[in-house]
Enzyme design. Structure first.
Site, PDB file in Angstrom:
ATOM      1  N   HIS A  33       2.304   5.176   7.605  1.00  0.00           N
ATOM      2  CA  HIS A  33       1.415   4.635   6.571  1.00  0.00           C
ATOM      3  C   HIS A  33       0.008   5.177   6.786  1.00  0.00           C
ATOM      4  O   HIS A  33      -0.656   5.602   5.848  1.00  0.00           O
ATOM      5  CB  HIS A  33       1.420   3.107   6.614  1.00  0.00           C
ATOM      6  CG  HIS A  33       0.579   2.475   5.545  1.00  0.00           C
ATOM      7  ND1 HIS A  33       0.477   1.113   5.381  1.00  0.00           N
ATOM      8  CD2 HIS A  33      -0.231   3.014   4.607  1.00  0.00           C
ATOM      9  CE1 HIS A  33      -0.335   0.845   4.377  1.00  0.00           C
ATOM     10  NE2 HIS A  33      -0.790   1.975   3.889  1.00  0.00           N
ATOM     11  N   GLU A  82      -5.775   8.165   2.348  1.00  0.00           N
ATOM     12  CA  GLU A  82      -5.885   7.853   3.770  1.00  0.00           C
ATOM     13  C   GLU A  82      -7.041   8.608   4.422  1.00  0.00           C
ATOM     14  O   GLU A  82      -7.743   8.073   5.286  1.00  0.00           O
ATOM     15  CB  GLU A  82      -4.562   8.170   4.489  1.00  0.00           C
ATOM     16  CG  GLU A  82      -3.421   7.247   4.102  1.00  0.00           C
ATOM     17  CD  GLU A  82      -3.710   5.786   4.444  1.00  0.00           C
ATOM     18  OE1 GLU A  82      -4.145   5.510   5.575  1.00  0.00           O
ATOM     19  OE2 GLU A  82      -3.500   4.935   3.567  1.00  0.00           O
ATOM     20  N   HIS A  86      -9.893   6.267   5.796  1.00  0.00           N
ATOM     21  CA  HIS A  86      -9.781   6.109   7.239  1.00  0.00           C
ATOM     22  C   HIS A  86     -10.089   7.369   8.033  1.00  0.00           C
ATOM     23  O   HIS A  86     -10.665   7.303   9.115  1.00  0.00           O
ATOM     24  CB  HIS A  86      -8.381   5.614   7.600  1.00  0.00           C
ATOM     25  CG  HIS A  86      -7.988   4.347   6.900  1.00  0.00           C
ATOM     26  ND1 HIS A  86      -8.631   3.153   7.134  1.00  0.00           N
ATOM     27  CD2 HIS A  86      -7.037   4.101   5.966  1.00  0.00           C
ATOM     28  CE1 HIS A  86      -8.078   2.212   6.370  1.00  0.00           C
ATOM     29  NE2 HIS A  86      -7.120   2.764   5.652  1.00  0.00           N
TER      30      HIS A  86
END
Length: 216
Positions: A33, A82, A86
């Site tokens: 993920h 992502e 992040h």
């Protein structure tokens, strides 16, 4: 600084989608993920995702970090999200300070953990019957020597079992495994941003039977 690598069950995700047809070829194994640092999101909005920087990783990314919600023509969207949210924060660490390093290290950590293999060795496989959450937790803790965080979707109104959806492994800034439970009071890891219909992932309850779906 701590990092969480999240292994997600795409079968669980697709199983609980409002329309399972929204999912494209979900693999029957745990996938990535994301790799998330704690206490930060969207750190550098000017550092845009560029798929050409990870072209050498595309084959591995499609296998280990697939996007089951977008068609094959647009499957970089998950990786872009992502990275933006992040990766630009994780880049404060030298070993993660480029897109190629960030995605490559996430794949490396995923392979090091080998969640699919460890669950199989513990006899925990997708099934139509239910598991005890304590048994899953104890097996993983015994295998890794640290306690991961296991997240589930709560039972639907007519159901009694929670559905396992995501397993977080926690790492120090040196990227060594550490107990996720030890971090819960000392830092504030972000909650999993995976919401299905009206349900949202949360830490699994030890008292509820646990469903590990085998197919969509």
């Amino acid at each position: 600084l701590y990092f969480w690598i999240h292994a997600a069950s795409t079968l669980c995700f697709c199983f609980l989608q409002m329309d399972a047809n929204d999912c494209h070829d979900p693999p029957k194994y745990w996938t990535i993920h994301g790799l998330w640092p704690d206490r930060a999101e969207d750190c550098n909005r000017t550092w845009h995702f560029n798929v050409t920087e990870i072209k050498d990783l595309l084959s591995d990314l499609r296998h280990y970090w697939p996007d089951v919600l977008h068609s094959s023509l647009n499957r970089t969207q998950f990786w872009k999200h992502e990275w933006d949210k992040h990766g630009t924060c994780a880049a404060t660490l030298e070993v993660l300070n480029s897109q190629k390093k960030y995605f490559g290290k996430a794949i490396e950590l995923y392979q090091r953990v080998d969640l699919n293999g460890s669950l199989l060795k513990a006899g925990i496989t997708p099934s139509s019957s239910y598991y005890k959450m304590t048994a899953i937790k104890e097996a993983l803790t015994r295998f890794y020597g640290v306690t991961p965080k296991i997240q589930c979707l709560p039972p639907e109104e007519s159901e009694k079992a929670q559905t396992i959806g995501q397993i977080e492994f926690c790492f120090t800034k040196e990227l060594q495994l550490v107990n996720c439970t030890a971090l819960e009071s000392g830092s504030s890891p972000m909650q999993a941003h995976l919401k299905l219909g009206t349900s949202e992932l949360s830490v699994c309850k030890d008292t509820l039977p646990t469903y590990y779906p085998s197919e969509v």
